[in-house]
Write an enzyme that holds these catalytic residues in place. Sequence first.
Site, PDB file in Angstrom:
ATOM      1  CG  LEU A 108      -1.655   1.245   1.260  1.00 48.38           C
ATOM      2  CD1 LEU A 108      -2.763   1.527  -0.006  1.00 48.38           C
ATOM      3  CD2 LEU A 108      -2.369   0.969   2.678  1.00 48.38           C
ATOM      4  CB  VAL A 139       4.532   1.076   4.039  1.00 48.28           C
ATOM      5  CG1 VAL A 139       4.260   2.520   3.761  1.00 48.28           C
ATOM      6  CG2 VAL A 139       3.719   0.831   5.188  1.00 48.28           C
ATOM      7  CE  LYS A 140       4.389   0.068  -4.908  1.00 57.43           C
ATOM      8  NZ  LYS A 140       3.367  -0.416  -5.908  1.00 57.43           N
ATOM      9  CB  ILE A 141       8.453   4.954   0.676  1.00 51.55           C
ATOM     10  CG1 ILE A 141       7.877   4.350   1.958  1.00 51.55           C
ATOM     11  CG2 ILE A 141       9.324   6.071   0.925  1.00 51.55           C
ATOM     12  CD1 ILE A 141       8.426   4.687   3.302  1.00 51.55           C
TER      13      ILE A 141
END
Length: 366
Positions: A108, A139-141
Amino acid sequence: MTNNQNLTALSQAGVAIWLDDLSRQRITSGNLTELINDYAVVGVTSNPTIFAKALSNAADYNDQVRELAARGAGVDDTVRELTTKDVRDAADVFRNVYEAGDDGRVSLEVDPRLAHDTDRTVAEALELWKAVDRPNLMVKIPATVEGLPAITRVLAEGVSVNVTLIFSVERYRDVMDAYLAGLEQAKANGHSLNTIASVASFFVSRVDTEIDKRLEGVEGGQDLQGKAAIANARLAYAAYEEVFSSDRFQALAADGAKPQRPLWASTGVKDPAYSDTRYVDQLVAPNTVNTMPEATLFATADHAQVEGDQVRGTKDASQQVFDALTEIGIDLDDVFAVLEREGVEKFEKSWEELLDTVREQLDQAK
C-alpha cells in the site's frame, strides 16, 4: 499449487509471482484466492492508479461510503478507510502464504503528494502500518531523494517497505544503502530483523518506452531499440548480488536479516512490436519478484518461454548496451530524471482522480 508449466518453472527458478492489481471485487468474488491456487500468485502490489480504477468502476464500495458519509468523514479519510480495508482483507487472503515463507505480502502506497517530503512520508507510512495492522503489509515509499531517508526511518521502526519508482542502478544502490541503514537502526532499536521484509521495485517497460522514443531517427539507434530496459534490470541485479554478499549485510544476516529482493515492476509491455512476456521470461533470476498486471500473468501462463536464469553472468553484455547508448548521444541521467518525475506526477494525478471519485460518491451518499 498451479499445474501451469510456465508459472511452475518461474517459481522453481526463484521468481515470486505477484499480481500488480487489487480491488474489492477481486477479494469478495474469490478471484484473488483463485489466482493464488491456479496461477502461483504469492503477493499483490497496489498503487494510486490501481485504486483510482477500482473505485471508479465498482459498486462494491457503496455501503462503506454511505457509512463514512453518515459519520461525516472527509474525502482523505474516506480514501484511507476504503484502501486500507482492501489491503487488510487482501493481507488476510494471503496469510497462509505469508506464514509459509517470504511472500504473501500486500503493498500500500503512501500519498504520492508526499514524495518530496521526508517527515510527512515517515508519519504517513507509520500511520498506514498501524491502520492496516497486518504483519504481511508492505508500505510503499518512492525512491526520490527525499524518500531515501524516509525508507531508513520507517524500516528502523520495524516496518516492512516496498521501495517504488526506481529507474536507475545508481539510485538503486542508494535504496539498498537506505535498507541496510534501516536494518542497522532497527536492530539498535530492539526490533527482530527476521520479521522485516523489503523489495526494491525497479521499473522496466517505461525505460524502453522513453529510450526507444529518443533513439528514433538517431544513426545506429535502430540496433539498440528495445534493449535498454532489460540491460538496466540486469545491471541492477548485478548490483544486488554485490551488495548482499558484502560484509555489511552478512553481519545483519547473522541476526536474521533478509536480502531486499529486486522486484521487476512495470512489466506490462507497452510496444506491440515486442513479445508481451519479454519482461518476464528475460528477467528470470533467483530471489526476485515479478509483479504482473493480470494480462501479463495470463500471457505468461499461456506462452512465455521460461528457460531458467537469464540474468546472472550478463553484467558485461548489459553494460555494453549502456555504453553504446551513451556513445550515440543518449543522455541517460536525463532519461532517469524524466522517468522519476513523470512517475511521481502520474501517481499524483491518479490520487487526485481517486479523491474526485470519492468526493462524488460521498456527495451522492448524503
